[in-house]
Motif scaffolding. Structure first.
Motif, PDB file in Angstrom:
ATOM      1  N   ARG A  25      25.373   1.852  21.380  1.00 14.31           N
ATOM      2  CA  ARG A  25      24.543   1.103  22.313  1.00 14.31           C
ATOM      3  C   ARG A  25      23.541   2.060  22.945  1.00 14.31           C
ATOM      4  O   ARG A  25      23.908   3.080  23.518  1.00 14.31           O
ATOM      5  N   MET A  26      22.272   1.751  22.813  1.00 10.05           N
ATOM      6  CA  MET A  26      21.219   2.626  23.319  1.00 10.05           C
ATOM      7  C   MET A  26      20.175   1.808  24.072  1.00 10.05           C
ATOM      8  O   MET A  26      19.929   0.648  23.750  1.00 10.05           O
ATOM      9  N   ASN A  27      19.561   2.433  25.083  1.00  9.48           N
ATOM     10  CA  ASN A  27      18.348   1.851  25.624  1.00  9.48           C
ATOM     11  C   ASN A  27      17.171   2.354  24.793  1.00  9.48           C
ATOM     12  O   ASN A  27      17.356   3.129  23.849  1.00  9.48           O
ATOM     13  N   MET A  28      15.969   1.936  25.100  1.00  9.58           N
ATOM     14  CA  MET A  28      14.833   2.288  24.259  1.00  9.58           C
ATOM     15  C   MET A  28      14.548   3.786  24.286  1.00  9.58           C
ATOM     16  O   MET A  28      14.203   4.388  23.262  1.00  9.58           O
ATOM     17  N   ILE A  29      14.694   4.410  25.434  1.00  6.67           N
ATOM     18  CA  ILE A  29      14.469   5.853  25.533  1.00  6.67           C
ATOM     19  C   ILE A  29      15.432   6.603  24.617  1.00  6.67           C
ATOM     20  O   ILE A  29      15.046   7.522  23.886  1.00  6.67           O
ATOM     21  N   GLY A  58      10.518  15.656  28.897  1.00  3.33           N
ATOM     22  CA  GLY A  58       9.574  14.557  29.038  1.00  3.33           C
ATOM     23  C   GLY A  58       9.718  13.841  30.363  1.00  3.33           C
ATOM     24  O   GLY A  58      10.795  13.817  30.963  1.00  3.33           O
ATOM     25  N   VAL A  59       8.629  13.233  30.827  1.00  2.00           N
ATOM     26  CA  VAL A  59       8.652  12.578  32.128  1.00  2.00           C
ATOM     27  C   VAL A  59       9.656  11.428  32.167  1.00  2.00           C
ATOM     28  O   VAL A  59      10.236  11.132  33.212  1.00  2.00           O
ATOM     29  N   PHE A  60       9.911  10.784  31.033  1.00  2.00           N
ATOM     30  CA  PHE A  60      10.911   9.721  30.948  1.00  2.00           C
ATOM     31  C   PHE A  60      12.168  10.170  30.194  1.00  2.00           C
ATOM     32  O   PHE A  60      13.008   9.351  29.855  1.00  2.00           O
ATOM     33  N   ARG A  61      12.245  11.458  29.894  1.00  2.00           N
ATOM     34  CA  ARG A  61      13.392  12.090  29.215  1.00  2.00           C
ATOM     35  C   ARG A  61      13.553  11.630  27.766  1.00  2.00           C
ATOM     36  O   ARG A  61      14.649  11.699  27.198  1.00  2.00           O
ATOM     37  N   PHE A 105       1.253   9.388  29.638  1.00  2.00           N
ATOM     38  CA  PHE A 105       0.968   7.983  29.920  1.00  2.00           C
ATOM     39  C   PHE A 105      -0.229   7.578  29.080  1.00  2.00           C
ATOM     40  O   PHE A 105      -1.151   8.375  28.871  1.00  2.00           O
ATOM     41  N   ALA A 106      -0.248   6.326  28.628  1.00  2.00           N
ATOM     42  CA  ALA A 106      -1.367   5.863  27.798  1.00  2.00           C
ATOM     43  C   ALA A 106      -2.702   6.032  28.513  1.00  2.00           C
ATOM     44  O   ALA A 106      -3.739   6.214  27.877  1.00  2.00           O
ATOM     45  N   TYR A 199      11.954   0.198  29.067  1.00  2.00           N
ATOM     46  CA  TYR A 199      12.597   1.432  28.609  1.00  2.00           C
ATOM     47  C   TYR A 199      14.117   1.373  28.783  1.00  2.00           C
ATOM     48  O   TYR A 199      14.874   1.833  27.929  1.00  2.00           O
ATOM     49  N   ASN A 200      14.567   0.822  29.903  1.00  2.02           N
ATOM     50  CA  ASN A 200      15.992   0.882  30.233  1.00  2.02           C
ATOM     51  C   ASN A 200      16.739  -0.428  30.062  1.00  2.02           C
ATOM     52  O   ASN A 200      17.957  -0.447  30.122  1.00  2.02           O
TER      53      ASN A 200
END
Length: 359
Positions: A25-29, A58-61, A105-106, A199-200
């Motif tokens: 089980r994973m989140n998107m990150i 990374g800023v979002f790991r 960030f985009a 992401y989460n």
């Protein structure tokens, strides 16, 4: 018929997947991190680069632990210069590597446009195939974290306009890993936009906040090993007869929630990749339902929904029972304090459904 509440049901690995791979089980990150980990282990030419992607992860790991595992020559920090990051990546790709640069960030990608459009997108063509630019530019995009005007934009329409660049936007952890692996293996430059609003976790129960973690969601089941999802293949996440809803990224989940709340028998198509576009799946669905509603977070004028609308009109005109409708962000600078009003939500999407079904 698929369960709308689940949005995307459990899926089976495909296209060269390791069928013996265990599922976690994973989140998107975590799924994105797993994709890079798998590809770095398989291919010594895969390198990860960007601002704070190394020790910090990374800023979002999303790159957490990769430098420790693969070393500073394969996962390394760069100066704060997006033009330089992409320029170096193009050179690496021409040399034979497969760089995966991250743009934090985009919104920060604009200084790199010249390198992407003038160099990466054209390299294979201008060299008659002697050189390629197999680079995968990862970047979080869209709103949902109250990041303000410089951390919340959705510029995907810019890249779909540029010939030679592929544009990918996943909506689940399963898709994120499979699509990222496919992008890294592809010999053309790919923009891989990651919707940070999910992401989460998915947005079920309440469109404006995550009601549960991906670990409880069927789409959070991700094979730990290698698998890929072909670029250019959409996913019909819910079958229906009344109207076709086209969306990608976060908006797939918002559409699914609206359909669950209203009871409309809608067919929801997650585009997954904007370029290449699975127009065959779209065409078959619209010819079946006779109606089409397009939903995306980016601004309306010249957004990707305009291209989708034109394609549907061209290919399905004699099957349409009503005009094609769009629900999008507004044509304004990104409104920090009114972020949730800016997003296409249940009210505006519901109104569009009523209008298109009334015609």
């Amino acid at each position: 018929m698929a369960d709308t509440q689940s949005a995307v049901s459990e899926q089976v690995p495909q296209d060269g997947a390791d069928q013996a791979s265990e599922t976690a089980r994973m989140n998107m990150i975590q799924a994105i991190n797993s994709a890079m980990d798998v590809m770095m282990a398989r291919d010594a030419g895969v390198v990860v680069m960007g601002e704070d992607v190394g020790y910090f992860g990374g800023v979002f790991r999303a790159t957490a632990g990769l430098q420790k595992k693969y070393g500073k020559t394969r996962v390394f920090d760069t100066p704060i210069t997006e033009c330089g990051i992409i320029g170096v990546a193009v050179g690496m790709g021409a040399y034979g590597l497969r760089p995966v640069p991250e743009i934090q960030f985009a919104d920060y990608i604009y200084p790199a446009l010249d390198q992407l459009v003038s160099e990466a997108a054209r390299l294979r063509y201008r060299s008659s195939g002697e050189f390629t630019a197999p680079i995968t530019v990862r970047s979080p995009f869209g709103g949902g974290i109250f990041g303000g005007q410089t951390h919340s934009q959705s510029p995907e329409g810019l890249f779909t306009h540029m010939s030679g660049i592929k544009t990918v936007i996943p909506s689940t952890p399963y898709d994120a890993k499979g699509l990222l692996i496919a992008a890294i293996e592809d010999n053309d430059p790919t923009i891989f936009f990651e919707p940070k609003r999910i992401y989460n976790g998915p947005f079920n129960g309440h469109w404006d906040r995550p009601a549960e973690n991906w670990s409880k969601h069927p789409a959070g089941a991700v094979p730990e090993g290698y698998y890929k999802i072909p670029l250019g293949k959409a996913n019909v996440v819910r079958e229906g007869q009344a109207v076709t809803m086209l969306a990608y990224g976060t908006m797939v989940h918002v559409c699914a929630q609206v359909v669950a709340d209203t009871g409309v028998d809608a067919e929801i198509i997650d585009l997954r990749t904007l370029v290449p576009l699975d127009i065959e799946t779209i065409e078959a669905s619209v010819k079946k339902t006779g109606r089409c509603l397009i939903v995306h977070e980016a601004t309306r004028t010249a957004g990707f929904g305009a291209e989708l609308s034109a394609l549907v009109q061209e290919r399905c005109f004699y099957h349409l029972e009503a005009p094609v409708e769009r629900v999008t962000g507004f044509d304004t600078p990104y409104p920090h304090s009114l972020e949730w009003a800016y997003f296409p939500g249940p009210v505006r999407i519901g109104q569009a459904l009523k209008k298109i079904l009334k015609d």
